[in-house]
Design an enzyme around this catalytic site. Structure first.
Site, PDB file in Angstrom:
ATOM      1  CD  GLU A 442      -2.776  -1.379   0.316  1.00 31.01           C
ATOM      2  OE1 GLU A 442      -2.857  -0.316  -0.702  1.00 31.01           O
ATOM      3  OE2 GLU A 442      -3.242  -2.224   0.185  1.00 31.01           O
TER       4      GLU A 442
HETATM    5  C1  LIG Z   1       2.579  -9.407   0.335  1.00 32.12           C
HETATM    6  C2  LIG Z   1       2.407  -8.769  -0.257  1.00 32.12           C
HETATM    7  C3  LIG Z   1       1.478  -7.985  -1.232  1.00 32.12           C
HETATM    8  C4  LIG Z   1       0.878  -7.183  -2.008  1.00 32.12           C
HETATM    9  N1  LIG Z   1      -0.578  -7.048  -2.252  1.00 32.12           N
HETATM   10  C5  LIG Z   1      -0.920  -5.898  -3.290  1.00 32.12           C
HETATM   11  C6  LIG Z   1      -2.055  -6.199  -3.609  1.00 32.12           C
HETATM   12  O1  LIG Z   1      -3.361  -7.179  -2.992  1.00 32.12           O
HETATM   13  N2  LIG Z   1      -2.407  -5.442  -4.562  1.00 32.12           N
HETATM   14  C7  LIG Z   1      -1.668  -4.642  -5.412  1.00 32.12           C
HETATM   15  O2  LIG Z   1      -0.821  -4.770  -6.404  1.00 32.12           O
HETATM   16  N3  LIG Z   1      -0.319  -4.487  -5.126  1.00 32.12           N
HETATM   17  C8  LIG Z   1       0.064  -5.133  -4.115  1.00 32.12           C
HETATM   18  N4  LIG Z   1       1.460  -5.385  -3.374  1.00 32.12           N
HETATM   19  C9  LIG Z   1       2.502  -4.917  -3.589  1.00 32.12           C
HETATM   20  C10 LIG Z   1       2.897  -3.899  -3.360  1.00 32.12           C
HETATM   21  O3  LIG Z   1       1.950  -3.122  -2.971  1.00 32.12           O
HETATM   22  C11 LIG Z   1       4.204  -3.519  -3.866  1.00 32.12           C
HETATM   23  O4  LIG Z   1       5.139  -3.931  -3.741  1.00 32.12           O
HETATM   24  C12 LIG Z   1       4.971  -1.773  -2.972  1.00 32.12           C
HETATM   25  O5  LIG Z   1       3.644  -0.650  -3.615  1.00 32.12           O
HETATM   26  C13 LIG Z   1       5.811  -1.209  -3.266  1.00 32.12           C
HETATM   27  O6  LIG Z   1       6.278  -1.911  -5.199  1.00 32.12           O
HETATM   28  P1  LIG Z   1       7.132  -2.213  -5.080  1.00 32.12           P
HETATM   29  O7  LIG Z   1       7.971  -3.728  -4.039  1.00 32.12           O
HETATM   30  O8  LIG Z   1       7.715  -2.934  -6.870  1.00 32.12           O
HETATM   31  O9  LIG Z   1       8.764  -1.456  -4.657  1.00 32.12           O
HETATM   32  P2  LIG Z   1       9.325  -0.224  -5.563  1.00 32.12           P
HETATM   33  O10 LIG Z   1       8.282   0.184  -6.477  1.00 32.12           O
HETATM   34  O11 LIG Z   1      10.998  -0.339  -6.631  1.00 32.12           O
HETATM   35  O12 LIG Z   1      10.456   0.517  -4.618  1.00 32.12           O
HETATM   36  C14 LIG Z   1      11.883  -0.019  -3.990  1.00 32.12           C
HETATM   37  C15 LIG Z   1      12.050   0.716  -3.008  1.00 32.12           C
HETATM   38  O13 LIG Z   1      12.817   2.084  -4.292  1.00 32.12           O
HETATM   39  C16 LIG Z   1      11.604   3.000  -2.703  1.00 32.12           C
HETATM   40  N5  LIG Z   1      11.261   4.593  -3.905  1.00 32.12           N
HETATM   41  C17 LIG Z   1      10.670   4.217  -5.365  1.00 32.12           C
HETATM   42  N6  LIG Z   1      10.559   5.383  -5.616  1.00 32.12           N
HETATM   43  C18 LIG Z   1      11.070   6.703  -4.567  1.00 32.12           C
HETATM   44  C19 LIG Z   1      10.813   7.588  -4.724  1.00 32.12           C
HETATM   45  N7  LIG Z   1      10.139   8.124  -5.385  1.00 32.12           N
HETATM   46  N8  LIG Z   1      10.849   7.480  -3.590  1.00 32.12           N
HETATM   47  C20 LIG Z   1      11.645   7.427  -2.637  1.00 32.12           C
HETATM   48  N9  LIG Z   1      11.604   6.376  -2.978  1.00 32.12           N
HETATM   49  C21 LIG Z   1      10.838   5.095  -3.209  1.00 32.12           C
HETATM   50  C22 LIG Z   1      10.620   2.410  -1.735  1.00 32.12           C
HETATM   51  O14 LIG Z   1      10.342   3.355  -0.501  1.00 32.12           O
HETATM   52  C23 LIG Z   1      10.806   0.695  -1.755  1.00 32.12           C
HETATM   53  O15 LIG Z   1      11.924   0.914  -1.101  1.00 32.12           O
HETATM   54  C24 LIG Z   1       1.582  -6.403  -2.363  1.00 32.12           C
HETATM   55  C25 LIG Z   1       3.164  -6.841  -2.282  1.00 32.12           C
HETATM   56  C26 LIG Z   1       3.539  -7.934  -1.254  1.00 32.12           C
HETATM   57  C27 LIG Z   1       5.055  -8.187  -1.012  1.00 32.12           C
END
Ligand SMILES: Cc1cc2nc3c(=O)[nH]c(=O)nc-3n(C[C@H](O)[C@H](O)[C@H](O)COP(=O)(O)OP(=O)(O)OC[C@H]3O[C@@H](n4cnc5c(N)ncnc54)[C@H](O)[C@@H]3O)c2cc1C
Length: 600
Positions: A442
């Protein structure tokens, strides 16, 4: 195994002594018949369901987890399906849903404590109905009449569940990168093509249908977030009579093997030309999805509270029984071989930290839910507008701060058990693993922090901060009558003034260098959370003094509130001093090292 007892007494404290929910409902004509008796009856029944049905499934959900069968169907852990049937029979999914869809029309602030109890007893299970709420909210707010007629009643009754499909392999935070496609079909529906990953509750055996709320891109849409549309994609296409019809082309390709929340299915979903129904207008999908996301963010904040509460309850019981060493001030259990570990100051530090985060967090999120009631039920447009702004401001803080403190509490809970905390059978390591996801999904803590500082505070030139700071300063003025509170009020006034001043400083710095906001944002959101929890603890102490003055048979309970407030102001709130310093240290130390200098 971790055990759970619903904290009904503390819930009553928040709802009666601190916020006065009955009075709040009387100010809203749509729910002015809700009284304390009804609240107590609902919470009493809900606590039985959480304690007797969900809590016993906590460990089995972790151990067995979800299983993908040959046909791509997903089997939830033993007992989950039966518990869900009982949940529906009890009418719980419809509690705070509108009457015209078969709901019971109760306010959101009654649904929230029920969700808290279910979530603390068993977070993985609670995610299945939890996501349905966001789906309902989205369809009800943005869907067409036809879509509402097709999807709302089965979701409200709990026969169908919902999901949220944003994330793809190449995009999580940055939804502008999403690739999932939607092509219009001759009959006006859309064919959805692509894959979504990490979809919570994406496939399971609890309900007869699953309603996916999906972001996708039309062929000629503009790039980035401006070209995203929103679709309802059911697992089974509904028939005109509301029954489930043919299987849609959306299937589970894999289940993720993850650190925690094993009882909840985290799915890779493949959309192979699946039929979807567009919600609202094309290219406005991300705006509509914010309805879902805001709901889910508050829900995730609730998860943080759940982990603090579970950690506190279990480590407290253990600390009273586990005998190790003698108290520094002489034996407290002279007839036993050693004293219980609760006599040791450091164990008390850990217990009181968990208690302060759990009870303070409860007060904060219940207050937010009353703002949600005003947004949805008030007849006064000005009151609705103000409550909406307050809720919008609080949402990223609740999401980030309560999940960070939830994880800290879970970790402290394990620490209280010593080496035994590291061993599976006690359930404390499960709480740590389950809690870890809450700061990530989220929108990570970093992203919530940017939303708060960048969009909500600096984006409104500090206007969004004003209702909250005025509220705190007003409270401090009113509470000054009670002299015992004055030291806390002085601290709170100082911190509130600093909050305003540092916002201005960061705002000016960000005008010169935009990295200044990004460098300060996580410290800023944590600072904001600590100050808000300071407010809840000062207000809790105020309410407790009032009850003690009036005379009560529960003196120990109210004295504990005052003592926890003392602890919070002495041992936790000073963290703001360090945050203040790091927040204002500027971006240079973070940014001046070139990327290729990061070597190991
Ligand atoms: C168990 C689980 C359940 C989930 N459930 C859902 C679901 O029901 N529906 C759904 O759609 N998604 C779901 N997700 C996905 C989840 O919402 C994302 O993993 C999360 O939003 C982060 O995205 P990412 O993993 O691609 O990380 P990334 O976007 O790649 O981020 C990696 C790191 O970079 C940082 N970062 C990225 N951009 C910036 C910025 N502009 N400034 C500062 N820091 C930044 C982030 O804070 C993070 O620390 C789920 C994930 C998991 C693991």
């Amino acid at each position: 195994m971790a055990t759970y007892k619903a904290p009904l007494r503390d819930m009553q404290f928040v709802m009666q002594d601190l916020i006065n929910f009955e009075k709040h409902y009387q100010s809203l004509p749509a729910c002015d018949e809700v009284n304390q008796e009804l609240i107590d009856a609902i919470l009493g029944e809900a606590s039985k369901f959480a304690e007797e049905i969900l809590a016993p499934l906590y460990a089995v959900g972790d151990e067995v987890g979800c299983t993908m069968l040959d046909g791509g169907e997903v089997q939830t852990p033993p007992g989950f399906k039966e518990a869900y049937e009982q949940y529906i029979e009890g009418g719980w999914p419809s509690l705070d849903q509108p009457a015209h869809y078969g709901g019971q029309d109760l306010p959101m602030s009654i649904g929230l404590p029920v969700r808290e109890m279910n979530g603390t007893a068993n977070w993985s299970w609670a995610m299945y109905p939890g996501l349905s709420h966001g789906a309902m909210e989205t369809i009800d707010t943005h869907g067409s009449e036809e879509q509402k007629a097709m999807f709302m009643e089965p979701l409200v009754s709990g026969r169908w569940t919902g999901t949220m499909c944003l994330t793809e392999a190449n995009c999580g935070t940055d939804l502008g990168l999403l690739k999932c496609k939607a092509e219009q079909a001759a009959d006006g529906t859309y064919k959805i093509i692509g894959s979504k990953m990490f979809v919570s509750s994406g496939e399971h055996d609890l309900a007869e249908n699953i309603v996916h709320i999906v972001l996708a891109r039309l062929p000629d849409s503009p790039p980035g977030t401006k070209g995203i549309s929103l679709f309802i994609v059911p697992k089974f296409i509904p028939n005109d009579d509301g029954s489930v019809g043919e299987r849609n082309n959306v299937t589970c390709g894999a289940l993720e093997h993850k650190m925690g929340i094993h009882g909840n299915s985290t799915c890779l979903l493949n959309f192979d030309g699946a039929t979807g129904y567009m919600v609202g207008e094309e290219n406005k999908g991300l705006n509509y999805m914010f309805t879902f996301m805001n709901f889910a963010r508050l829900g995730t904040g609730l998860q943080g509270l759940a982990h603090s509460e579970l950690a506190f309850q279990n480590s407290l019981a253990y600390a009273k029984e586990r005998l190790q060493m003698r108290s520094l001030t002489g034996p407290k259990n002279p007839d036993g071989p050693a004293d219980p570990i609760i006599v040791h100051p450091d164990v008390r530090r850990m217990l009181l930290t968990q208690k302060a985060f759990a009870e303070g967090g409860r007060a904060l999120i219940y207050f937010a839910s009353t703002q949600g009631d005003i947004v949805t039920k008030s007849e006064d447009p000005e009151a609705r507008e103000l409550a909406d702004r307050v809720l919008g401001f609080l949402t990223p803080i609740i999401k980030a701060f309560l999940t960070e403190t939830g994880f800290e509490s879970a970790n402290l809970g394990l620490q209280c058990f010593g080496g035994h905390g590291y061993i599976k059978e006690w359930g404390l390591e499960q709480n740590v693993r389950d809690a870890r996801i809450a700061t990530l999904y989220e929108g990570t803590t970093g992203i919530q922090a940017l939303d708060l500082l960048g969009r909500k505070v600096l984006g409104t030139r500090g206007k969004s901060l004003k209702p909250i700071t005025s509220f705190i300063l007003d409270f401090c003025k009113r509470a000054r009558r009670r002299k015992e509170l004055r030291p806390y009020l002085k601290t709170l006034v100082r911190l509130t003034k600093q909050w305003k001043a540092l916002t201005r400083k960061i705002g000016f710095a960000a005008m010169r260098n935009r990295d200044a906001a990004g460098a300060a944002s996580v410290d800023y959101i944590m600072f904001s959370g600590y100050v808000l929890l300071g407010l809840t603890w000062a207000a809790s102490a105020n309410a407790a003094y009032r009850k003690l003055e009036q005379g009560t048979s529960e003196e120990a309970f109210y004295r504990a509130k005052i003592q926890t407030a003392e602890f919070y102001f002495a041992k936790i709130l000073p963290r703001t001093t360090s945050l203040l310093e790091t927040m204002l240290a500027g971006p240079d130390t973070l940014m001046k090292m070139e990327d290729d200098q990061f070597i190991f």
